[in-house]
Scaffold this motif. Structure first.
Motif, PDB file in Angstrom:
ATOM      1  N   ARG A  78       2.146   0.892  -4.545  1.00  0.00           N
ATOM      2  CA  ARG A  78       2.770   0.679  -3.239  1.00  0.00           C
ATOM      3  C   ARG A  78       1.767   0.028  -2.279  1.00  0.00           C
ATOM      4  O   ARG A  78       0.549   0.149  -2.470  1.00  0.00           O
ATOM      5  N   GLU A  94       2.890   8.316  -4.068  1.00  0.00           N
ATOM      6  CA  GLU A  94       2.188   7.114  -4.514  1.00  0.00           C
ATOM      7  C   GLU A  94       2.665   6.683  -5.896  1.00  0.00           C
ATOM      8  O   GLU A  94       1.870   6.390  -6.793  1.00  0.00           O
ATOM      9  N   SER A  97       6.004   0.987  -6.969  1.00  0.00           N
ATOM     10  CA  SER A  97       6.630   0.295  -5.848  1.00  0.00           C
ATOM     11  C   SER A  97       7.757  -0.632  -6.300  1.00  0.00           C
ATOM     12  O   SER A  97       8.736  -0.825  -5.582  1.00  0.00           O
ATOM     13  N   SER A 100      12.390  -1.291  -5.776  1.00  0.00           N
ATOM     14  CA  SER A 100      12.728  -0.222  -4.844  1.00  0.00           C
ATOM     15  C   SER A 100      13.987   0.510  -5.291  1.00  0.00           C
ATOM     16  O   SER A 100      15.038  -0.114  -5.459  1.00  0.00           O
ATOM     17  N   VAL A 140       6.593   1.113   2.832  1.00  0.00           N
ATOM     18  CA  VAL A 140       6.548   1.709   1.486  1.00  0.00           C
ATOM     19  C   VAL A 140       6.891   0.735   0.365  1.00  0.00           C
ATOM     20  O   VAL A 140       6.776   1.078  -0.815  1.00  0.00           O
ATOM     21  N   HIS A 141       7.312  -0.490   0.715  1.00  0.00           N
ATOM     22  CA  HIS A 141       7.645  -1.489  -0.308  1.00  0.00           C
ATOM     23  C   HIS A 141       7.236  -2.884   0.138  1.00  0.00           C
ATOM     24  O   HIS A 141       7.230  -3.202   1.336  1.00  0.00           O
ATOM     25  N   ASP A 145       9.594  -6.294  -3.990  1.00  0.00           N
ATOM     26  CA  ASP A 145      10.204  -5.083  -4.563  1.00  0.00           C
ATOM     27  C   ASP A 145      11.700  -5.072  -4.267  1.00  0.00           C
ATOM     28  O   ASP A 145      12.509  -4.686  -5.120  1.00  0.00           O
TER      29      ASP A 145
END
Length: 194
Positions: A78, A94, A97, A100, A140-141, A145
């Protein structure tokens, strides 16, 4: 390039509490919104709508299973793992990634509904786009992704659409069983759609 695109979107965060809260809401609750929509389609529509809801649910599950396989074959850390200067708006594990899961599930359900009912499908696709965007916004992406998620969702939707003639009898049996359990008489309402 992927990280540069990520920065251009993620760097928009942290400047407006309202926008951040909106993005956090969509990133956390989009799949809940989809679940509510599917329940609404199931309970408010006829047999055709129930079939549409089952197709959307099934497409989402298969797409997420495909994601699991992809993440085992190809691992992408990620953004906040690789780049320690990334400040996420939410806490996240964690894990892999790419792709998604949130975006894949959203787009798979949206594409499946769009393939069967444009009136419902279009707003669901818009919701999926917001969901995918929010995943990058909160940190987070990566954008790729989300692009990967769109591709996975589109491929799975296409395959399931091609298998409809084999799947229809199974779904119709599920609907018939549900209707028999809850006393709803079948009125041949496959023409009726929400």
């Amino acid at each position: 390039m992927n990280y540069q695109l990520f920065q251009s979107i993620h760097n928009l965060s942290g400047h407006s509490t309202i926008l951040d809260d909106i993005m956090i809401f969509f990133t956390n609750y989009a799949l809940v919104l989809y679940a509510i929509c599917l329940l609404g389609i199931w309970f408010l529509g006829g047999n055709k709508s129930k079939r549409n809801a089952l197709y959307a649910l099934g497409t989402g599950i298969v797409a997420l299973a495909a994601n699991l396989i992809i993440s085992k074959i190809y691992y992408e850390p990620r953004p906040f793992v690789t780049h320690h200067d990334v400040h996420t708006l939410i806490k996240h594990a964690e894990d892999a990634s790419f792709p998604s899961d949130h975006a894949t599930g959203s787009f798979a359900i949206a594409f499946a509904l769009w393939a069967r009912n444009r009136k419902i499908g279009v707003p669901m696709i818009i919701l999926a786009i917001i969901t995918g965007f929010s995943r990058v916004w909160v940190g987070v992406h990566y954008p790729f992704d989300v692009v990967g998620s769109i591709i996975v969702a589109a491929i799975v939707t296409f395959i399931i659409c091609k298998l409809e003639r084999f799947l229809n009898p199974i779904l119709d049996a599920i609907i018939k069983f549900y209707n028999s359990l809850f006393g709803r008489k079948s009125k041949g309402d496959y023409k009726k759609s929400i």
